[in-house]
Write a protein that holds these residues in place. Structure first.
Motif, PDB file in Angstrom:
ATOM      1  N   UNK A  60     -28.963  -5.377  19.182  1.00  0.00           N
ATOM      2  CA  UNK A  60     -29.654  -4.536  18.041  1.00  0.00           C
ATOM      3  C   UNK A  60     -29.267  -5.077  16.677  1.00  0.00           C
ATOM      4  N   UNK A  61     -30.430  -5.137  15.735  1.00  0.00           N
ATOM      5  CA  UNK A  61     -30.189  -5.693  14.451  1.00  0.00           C
ATOM      6  C   UNK A  61     -29.287  -4.827  13.874  1.00  0.00           C
ATOM      7  N   UNK A  62     -29.162  -3.388  14.053  1.00  0.00           N
ATOM      8  CA  UNK A  62     -28.264  -2.648  13.492  1.00  0.00           C
ATOM      9  C   UNK A  62     -26.740  -3.215  14.277  1.00  0.00           C
ATOM     10  N   UNK A  63     -25.433  -2.471  14.243  1.00  0.00           N
ATOM     11  CA  UNK A  63     -24.589  -3.104  14.690  1.00  0.00           C
ATOM     12  C   UNK A  63     -23.570  -1.892  15.124  1.00  0.00           C
ATOM     13  N   UNK A  64     -24.440  -0.980  16.081  1.00  0.00           N
ATOM     14  CA  UNK A  64     -23.659   0.226  16.501  1.00  0.00           C
ATOM     15  C   UNK A  64     -22.448  -0.263  17.310  1.00  0.00           C
ATOM     16  N   UNK A  65     -21.201   0.320  17.112  1.00  0.00           N
ATOM     17  CA  UNK A  65     -19.951   0.085  17.799  1.00  0.00           C
ATOM     18  C   UNK A  65     -19.590  -1.282  17.712  1.00  0.00           C
ATOM     19  N   UNK A  66     -20.183  -2.245  16.634  1.00  0.00           N
ATOM     20  CA  UNK A  66     -19.627  -3.460  17.028  1.00  0.00           C
ATOM     21  C   UNK A  66     -18.259  -3.713  16.343  1.00  0.00           C
ATOM     22  N   UNK A  67     -18.196  -3.221  15.090  1.00  0.00           N
ATOM     23  CA  UNK A  67     -16.575  -3.234  14.446  1.00  0.00           C
ATOM     24  C   UNK A  67     -15.542  -2.594  15.401  1.00  0.00           C
ATOM     25  N   UNK A  68     -16.011  -1.354  15.984  1.00  0.00           N
ATOM     26  CA  UNK A  68     -15.103  -0.762  16.830  1.00  0.00           C
ATOM     27  C   UNK A  68     -14.857  -1.755  17.968  1.00  0.00           C
ATOM     28  N   UNK A  69     -15.619  -2.212  18.669  1.00  0.00           N
ATOM     29  CA  UNK A  69     -15.485  -2.947  19.686  1.00  0.00           C
ATOM     30  C   UNK A  69     -14.582  -4.116  19.316  1.00  0.00           C
ATOM     31  N   UNK A  70     -14.571  -4.717  18.077  1.00  0.00           N
ATOM     32  CA  UNK A  70     -13.868  -6.007  17.732  1.00  0.00           C
ATOM     33  C   UNK A  70     -12.363  -5.342  17.788  1.00  0.00           C
ATOM     34  N   UNK A  71     -12.296  -4.337  17.251  1.00  0.00           N
ATOM     35  CA  UNK A  71     -10.638  -3.630  17.446  1.00  0.00           C
ATOM     36  C   UNK A  71     -10.137  -3.728  18.707  1.00  0.00           C
ATOM     37  N   UNK A  72     -11.196  -3.315  19.597  1.00  0.00           N
ATOM     38  CA  UNK A  72     -10.657  -2.713  20.980  1.00  0.00           C
ATOM     39  C   UNK A  72     -10.372  -3.905  22.069  1.00  0.00           C
ATOM     40  N   UNK A  73     -11.118  -5.189  21.882  1.00  0.00           N
ATOM     41  CA  UNK A  73     -11.159  -6.340  22.550  1.00  0.00           C
ATOM     42  C   UNK A  73     -10.732  -7.728  21.932  1.00  0.00           C
ATOM     43  N   UNK A  74     -10.432  -8.619  22.741  1.00  0.00           N
ATOM     44  CA  UNK A  74     -10.110 -10.022  21.965  1.00  0.00           C
ATOM     45  C   UNK A  74     -10.981 -10.763  22.249  1.00  0.00           C
ATOM     46  N   UNK A  75     -12.267 -10.504  22.707  1.00  0.00           N
ATOM     47  CA  UNK A  75     -13.548 -11.451  22.812  1.00  0.00           C
ATOM     48  C   UNK A  75     -14.403 -11.454  21.637  1.00  0.00           C
ATOM     49  N   UNK A  76     -14.962 -12.294  21.258  1.00  0.00           N
ATOM     50  CA  UNK A  76     -16.023 -12.173  20.258  1.00  0.00           C
ATOM     51  C   UNK A  76     -17.291 -11.124  20.423  1.00  0.00           C
TER      52      UNK A  76
END
Lengths: 251, 251, 251, 251, 251, 251
Positions: B77-93
């Protein structure tokens, strides 16, 4: 006028009547404030993961609040999970903790410093400052490294916030201190007094009080969020959900 | 290498194998791409309300993907819903559509113009430009006023995007055109050709292709999201949930 | 695919096969990399005087490279002498060391710190940050005060870069460290490890590796530099020249 | 005082005694101005490729000029090829056309508009505005689409510059017009008069005159370029060169 | 040419012939400088209250000066009380202390630091930097904490300014030092010498000298303030006034 | 609570009880508002010359107001003549028209457009936007070209403001309209209605109402101006004055 106080967290006992009274202290006599919690989400907001878990339920609770006749909603958190989403969905004013305190603080000093709880919320708050285009008026965000759910030991908190505030004044040129977590309610007066005692006549502002008065003002003055910035959601298929475990499993 | 393609929407039949092949076209032969959908959330992202409905499930799906052995996740998605949240929770890009296309576009021209679908996503995209501090390189966001779920009529879309692109070049000084919706996949080549035919040798970039190659590069080069910016979520009580209605009620 | 590695310096023996292998390490198996040197210019780039001596020959070598069938050119220097000039003159992608590492770094953290070699290149690098409009994402540039041609003593370099990186993280809020000289190749892993050992999970990125992969990606994806930003040079009288002294007189 | 006028081009007959007199018109009686040309380089500067071809010889000519006793050097071009390089190498003031006119213009109006010759120099000039951090005071750069070597037809030029200036005033809010090419010398008075005739009392400034007076002022006031920004080049091996063809082959 | 030196203060004996000679030292032989004082206003400018008391009389004195045949007015203060007002009202150039020194300093270094007298003028000077859009080139303003009327003890002042200048260079990256109070005249040479002695070849610029030469240049080159930015005041009823007490009562 | 309404102009009959009632309409029942005028100064503010004539008397009237027991002062003008000066001199909140409306507007939309009266106040208002660091949230200032003292023909004004507002929305992307002159009181409702009729659900905000409620809020919440930004004036000789002609001679 009825304002909904909506901490974007599930109810695990955090938040007291005392704290609610504290933030509501500048509301007009005929303004009522009720408090709701989320049905699902985190038990505190300490990063963007917690924000993401809260956002949907915040937006839906705002719709529910509007339907229940509330005039405004305070998403009681210095981050603003779901706030912009809610503004699209409802016709009443919705504010998180950051914007109102920032806008009042702008009227008090040229440079403003946020002192918050933990390093993990610093990017979230600096992100809000960038998102709202206010970098030129805010210094770097400072923190006292105390988790949200431990904030109730007020003496330690007051001392730590006072120390960081002095650094903000001396090293960053701050003229006003903004308490960067709605759970820091209750220390404003003590920190301001401690700074005064050292010769700094510097306002210390509390975000819950600021937000509730800003909302009350919006209602009194018929101010609202622009439909150019916040267009209403189109009708479409959206899948709702329900809580999986009411017994608050740790994740 | 296995990359997860995660459109932050529930599965209502939108998105075809053809489109998946199109965005995966620059991946290396030994890179596999799977596609998952959300269990709950909206059927398309056309504003911040839709983003809020999607964010939590996006973050949790990223955790699930990491556990399932994926090396990277594209939140399609061109928005980034949940993207920064996910980066906190996982170790993959983890990348949404905006950042990768922006970073590649920065290497192609001094000024970049996003052409997107609807007026209601303009504040969302301008918000991403501000949040990521890139205002000096991006012109104002333009749109063709076509809803996401109607994007499949390619001829109309190509013509409309070409017209807005020409305005971006002539009026805003844009040197590169960025397609501002991952669902615009498939028109890049035609728009670029049409602009070339009018004498504009201007790159047109597609966000799905850009994101997948960026993720593949991150994995190949062992690049990762900094734990200063994205600190891991503390353990605490968080309430999960399950879908209420599997039958896709309209909201 | 054939990429030209073009250090913008004359050949005085600096640069080893080992270093070339190091920067080429993430290229795909079927990507070949050759190395050329300048016919005239400085023996290292340590300021804008050196850049000016190199720029013309860089641009002409890029033309030569395109004619010789190369698909892309890496001007192997963290400054970018002749890079924008070359983009006007050729139709293949050309990158110096700064832009690719900057664009990848943007995907890793909110704030990025360049650690470079000498105080005299700091204005040059801060100039690139300003020229490319990225001030909001980069902290001040730090340096270890070691001349380029002495960089081969790796232990000292690793220690010095680690120290400056820690200051960048603690004092400037950096989330990612960018090695600000292409001749710093080879220390990335050690610095990253040293930072990890102190609890900082922070990416350290090397500019040669970043640039070569960015160029390879541009070729794979048919990305190119916009002809709005980089218009081709008009035909006109231009006077060429030849080296005066092949015996490397010191200036 | 002796100032060197150094057009960063080879001598192909462009530039007349008249034009030199014109730009020198505000110099004090005891200030002498000589003119040198490059030994190699382009015959005009119309982009960054031309700048790169000129830069090295500009820097070396500045060294030569300092040795020959000149007090200051004007690199006679609105771009500033080799200017920062030269400042590292010499102890006398060196200015191109952009900076002096910009700094004087800042004292005349809140918003300044550059009107230049060709679209291909627009990115070069917008790059200087960014490099020198002046974006907030400059509107977008406009051009009249006339090549440098055709600028001598003054009537056409005056009319075209006046038209673009009016657009800059009306559409971009410009309060002062800056002539964005040193070869535009000679039209300032006519453009200013034409704008006055339409009711716009707006300064039109010519870059050669501005640069020469700025240099004269620097010499009179003992102002110089800081050695923090412009550190002297370290001694090292640098390869010089000589012109290959004195017969001005077209490239 | 006749320039009026107008300290925006009443005459209480501050300012000596020596100081006037000092700031006039770079004026051309045929430039005359006279000094006037205000009829009412403060005895020094140490904040925006003092500026407000001075502004009206400054603007009216400029009108008077123009009528008396002066070619330019220097409002002799680093703040610029009444300067923009005066530009609306007259057709001759008017500068305070800030702008000219800033514009010359821009030509000397990438980063400039103002060292001023007192903490209370820091917001006033940072306000000028913001108002004139120069934040990207100026570091934070530093002060020596000495009141204006005590500035005449030069030894203490020189030492204090040198110390703050070194901090500006080392901690803030400043390349040029600007003396941030017109009453600091006379220390420039000594501070520059002291910085040189520590290895910093950094220009130190004095605002009175800079302003007077800038005004002289404006007159020589027929430069003027744009009537788009400074439109003439409309005719209307305005109430004038006269001094209440000529005996300089303290307020 | 007692708030002083202080138009920074002499009393020539402009301003009616109706207008005062209009701006006071959102004050709480127990808030009293009195109106004072200046003893000397202009009869309207239409540029920085008028501001300079008003500033001193504004600051002194604020001191007088504080001594008379007022809790806050509204300097009733969209410019803010004397406002920062007054804040140094008193301990009660003082606002002009710009800041409060700006801070409330920030809570309503991402981009805000000021529509004002005359071209000559545009630089004054754009100066306030720059001074307060809000450029990223404000579009260019638009005007209807009607002098302040002719604003009482409401029909013409409403139509003109609506037209400019539509351009601000369509061309500049504005989401909220701010009425850029306190004398525009009374048209807000009509303009908002006219915009609504064309499908734009866009807030229109009036500066007098905004300022008075902001001041009332500051008093209720014990907010004040920081003494870091606004240090109290030192005691010193300051010369006061008295009006020269009480018969309102035109200047």
């Amino acid at each position: 006028m009825k304002i909904l106080n909506l901490p974007p967290i599930i109810n695990t006992g955090f938040g007291s009547q005392e704290m609610n009274d504290y933030i509501a202290k500048y509301l007009l006599p005929d303004t009522e404030m009720d408090t709701w919690h989320l049905d699902y989400g985190p038990s505190s907001i300490e990063g963007e993961f917690d924000e993401a878990l809260a956002a949907a339920n915040v937006a839906l609770k705002c719709v529910e609040a509007e339907n229940a006749g509330y005039d405004a909603v305070f998403v009681n958190c210095f981050g603003d999970p779901g706030v912009r989403a809610a503004r699209e969905a409802v016709n009443i004013p919705v504010f998180g903790g950051f914007e109102p305190i920032a806008y009042y603080a702008l009227g008090t000093a040229d440079k403003i410093s946020v002192v918050t709880v933990l390093p993990e919320v610093v990017p979230m708050i600096e992100g809000e400052i960038a998102r709202y285009g206010l970098e030129k008026r805010f210094t770097k965000v400072r923190h006292v490294n105390i988790p949200v759910l431990d904030l109730e030991e007020l003496d330690i908190l007051i001392k730590a916030v006072t120390e960081e505030s002095k650094k903000a004044i001396r090293e960053d040129g701050a003229g006003t201190i903004v308490l960067g977590c709605t759970a820091m309610a209750g220390v404003k007066e003590e920190v301001e007094k401690a700074l005064n005692a050292e010769g700094y006549r510097v306002p210390v502002i509390e975000s819950g009080q600021a937000a509730l008065v800003m909302l009350e003002t919006f209602v009194r003055m018929n101010l609202y969020h622009s439909r150019i910035t916040y267009m209403p959601p189109r009708e479409k298929v959206r899948n709702l959900w329900q809580t999986e475990n009411k017994d608050n499993t740790a994740v």
